[in-house]
Design an enzyme around this catalytic site. Structure first.
Site, PDB file in Angstrom:
ATOM      1  N   GLU A  50       0.942  -1.279   0.119  1.00 48.97           N
ATOM      2  CA  GLU A  50       0.103  -0.095  -0.028  1.00 48.97           C
ATOM      3  C   GLU A  50       0.809   0.972   0.075  1.00 48.97           C
ATOM      4  O   GLU A  50       1.473   1.368   1.036  1.00 48.97           O
ATOM      5  CB  GLU A  50      -0.950   0.021   1.016  1.00 48.97           C
ATOM      6  CG  GLU A  50      -2.362   0.469   0.946  1.00 48.97           C
ATOM      7  CD  GLU A  50      -2.297   1.900   0.739  1.00 48.97           C
ATOM      8  OE1 GLU A  50      -2.901   2.642  -0.417  1.00 48.97           O
ATOM      9  OE2 GLU A  50      -1.733   2.791   1.327  1.00 48.97           O
ATOM     10  N   CYS A  81       3.863  -2.418  -8.517  1.00 48.84           N
ATOM     11  CA  CYS A  81       2.554  -2.050  -8.083  1.00 48.84           C
ATOM     12  C   CYS A  81       2.698  -0.714  -7.003  1.00 48.84           C
ATOM     13  O   CYS A  81       3.212   0.187  -7.587  1.00 48.84           O
ATOM     14  CB  CYS A  81       1.701  -3.100  -7.363  1.00 48.84           C
ATOM     15  SG  CYS A  81       0.137  -2.999  -7.463  1.00 48.84           S
ATOM     16  N   HIS A 189       2.199  -7.947 -10.543  1.00 50.58           N
ATOM     17  CA  HIS A 189       3.146  -8.526  -9.509  1.00 50.58           C
ATOM     18  C   HIS A 189       3.413 -10.090  -9.990  1.00 50.58           C
ATOM     19  O   HIS A 189       3.071 -10.899 -10.000  1.00 50.58           O
ATOM     20  CB  HIS A 189       2.018  -9.001  -8.396  1.00 50.58           C
ATOM     21  CG  HIS A 189       1.640  -7.916  -7.872  1.00 50.58           C
ATOM     22  ND1 HIS A 189       2.385  -7.212  -6.422  1.00 50.58           N
ATOM     23  CD2 HIS A 189       0.596  -7.228  -7.494  1.00 50.58           C
ATOM     24  CE1 HIS A 189       1.619  -6.370  -5.875  1.00 50.58           C
ATOM     25  NE2 HIS A 189       0.568  -6.271  -6.824  1.00 50.58           N
ATOM     26  N   GLU A 191       5.850 -11.512  -8.976  1.00 53.90           N
ATOM     27  CA  GLU A 191       6.492 -12.135  -7.750  1.00 53.90           C
ATOM     28  C   GLU A 191       5.381 -13.170  -7.545  1.00 53.90           C
ATOM     29  O   GLU A 191       5.725 -14.069  -6.392  1.00 53.90           O
ATOM     30  CB  GLU A 191       6.830 -11.463  -6.684  1.00 53.90           C
ATOM     31  CG  GLU A 191       5.858 -10.632  -5.821  1.00 53.90           C
ATOM     32  CD  GLU A 191       5.173  -9.479  -6.362  1.00 53.90           C
ATOM     33  OE1 GLU A 191       5.633  -9.254  -7.716  1.00 53.90           O
ATOM     34  OE2 GLU A 191       4.528  -8.555  -5.813  1.00 53.90           O
TER      35      GLU A 191
HETATM   36  N1  GLN Z   1      -3.368   0.126  -4.443  1.00 46.52           N
HETATM   37  C1  GLN Z   1      -2.055  -0.019  -3.999  1.00 46.52           C
HETATM   38  C2  GLN Z   1      -1.491   1.500  -3.549  1.00 46.52           C
HETATM   39  O1  GLN Z   1      -2.059   2.698  -3.648  1.00 46.52           O
HETATM   40  C3  GLN Z   1      -0.992  -0.770  -4.712  1.00 46.52           C
HETATM   41  C4  GLN Z   1      -1.863  -2.042  -4.769  1.00 46.52           C
HETATM   42  C5  GLN Z   1      -0.500  -3.125  -4.878  1.00 46.52           C
HETATM   43  O2  GLN Z   1       0.766  -2.984  -4.523  1.00 46.52           O
HETATM   44  N2  GLN Z   1      -1.078  -4.446  -5.141  1.00 46.52           N
HETATM   45  O3  GLN Z   1      -0.471   1.445  -2.884  1.00 46.52           O
END
Ligand code: GLN
Length: 213
Positions: A50, A81, A189, A191
């Protein structure tokens, strides 16, 4: 072949999966929670998680400035991400106090694919990987993922979402993997799929760059 030491930012997110993938491609992963652990790294991975939480924790762990400096000095980095969001120069749809590391000249839109398709998967062509003979597509797993809204002149687009990947067509053609010099980022992702090719691509990049601070 040498095993470069590649850090995995370990304040939050899927650290273990990245460490396992790095080990599997012949690198030596090192969790990074404090500034001293940046010393001697040949590269660093910023995992999914996040981004606003990670941004706060970078401050709490006093890692924000040291990491930003290291990236500015040319430390190779791969962000997946939330990691892509942190590496960007500009973030849309984030909290006003969210920090970013300014290592990639992109504008990234957080949670961009919309509520209907918070998560989806798609087979992707990935420049530098699937353009070699007999390479199958890279399976992109998108989890509340960002997309790259725009890129600066020094940024190469490595992958976009093919048409029809989501029911509403919203994802069609969106940029989901980029590289600027020694900095790589994906919205998805790798991973979590067991496909090691993106990590192998990054490990090769790290070996080529051979960063010394
Ligand atoms: N929505 C997440 C963010 O804003 C990212 C999601 C993720 O890393 N799978 O950081």
């Amino acid at each position: 072949m040498t095993a470069p030491t590649i850090g995995v930012l370990a304040v939050q997110g899927d650290v273990r999966e990245h460490a396992a993938a790095l080990r599997a491609v012949g690198a030596e992963p090192r969790p990074v929670r404090r500034a001293a652990e940046l010393d001697g790294l040949a590269g660093i991975v910023l995992p999914g998680g996040e981004s606003t939480t990670m941004s706060k924790l970078l401050d709490v762990f006093e890692l924000y400035e040291p990491l930003r400096e290291r990236l500015a000095a040319g430390l190779p980095a791969y962000g997946s991400c939330a990691g892509m969001i942190l590496l960007a120069s500009r973030i849309l749809d984030t909290r006003p106090d969210a920090r970013h590391l300014d290592a990639l000249d992109i504008t990234v839109r957080r949670n961009a694919f919309g509520r209907q398709v918070e998560s989806f998967e798609a087979d992707l062509a990935f420049a530098g990987i699937t353009d070699r003979p007999a390479e199958p597509p890279v399976r992109g797993v998108f989890i509340r993922a960002p997309w790259v809204e725009s890129t600066g002149p020094a940024v190469d687009v490595l992958a976009t979402v093919p048409a029809g990947a989501t029911p509403d067509g919203r994802a069609d053609g969106r940029i989901v993997a980029v590289r600027q010099g020694a900095v790589l980022a994906t919205s998805f992702h790798p991973e979590v799929t067991g496909d090691l090719r993106v990590h192998a691509y990054f490990a090769d990049l790290v070996r080529e760059v051979s960063f010394t601070p």
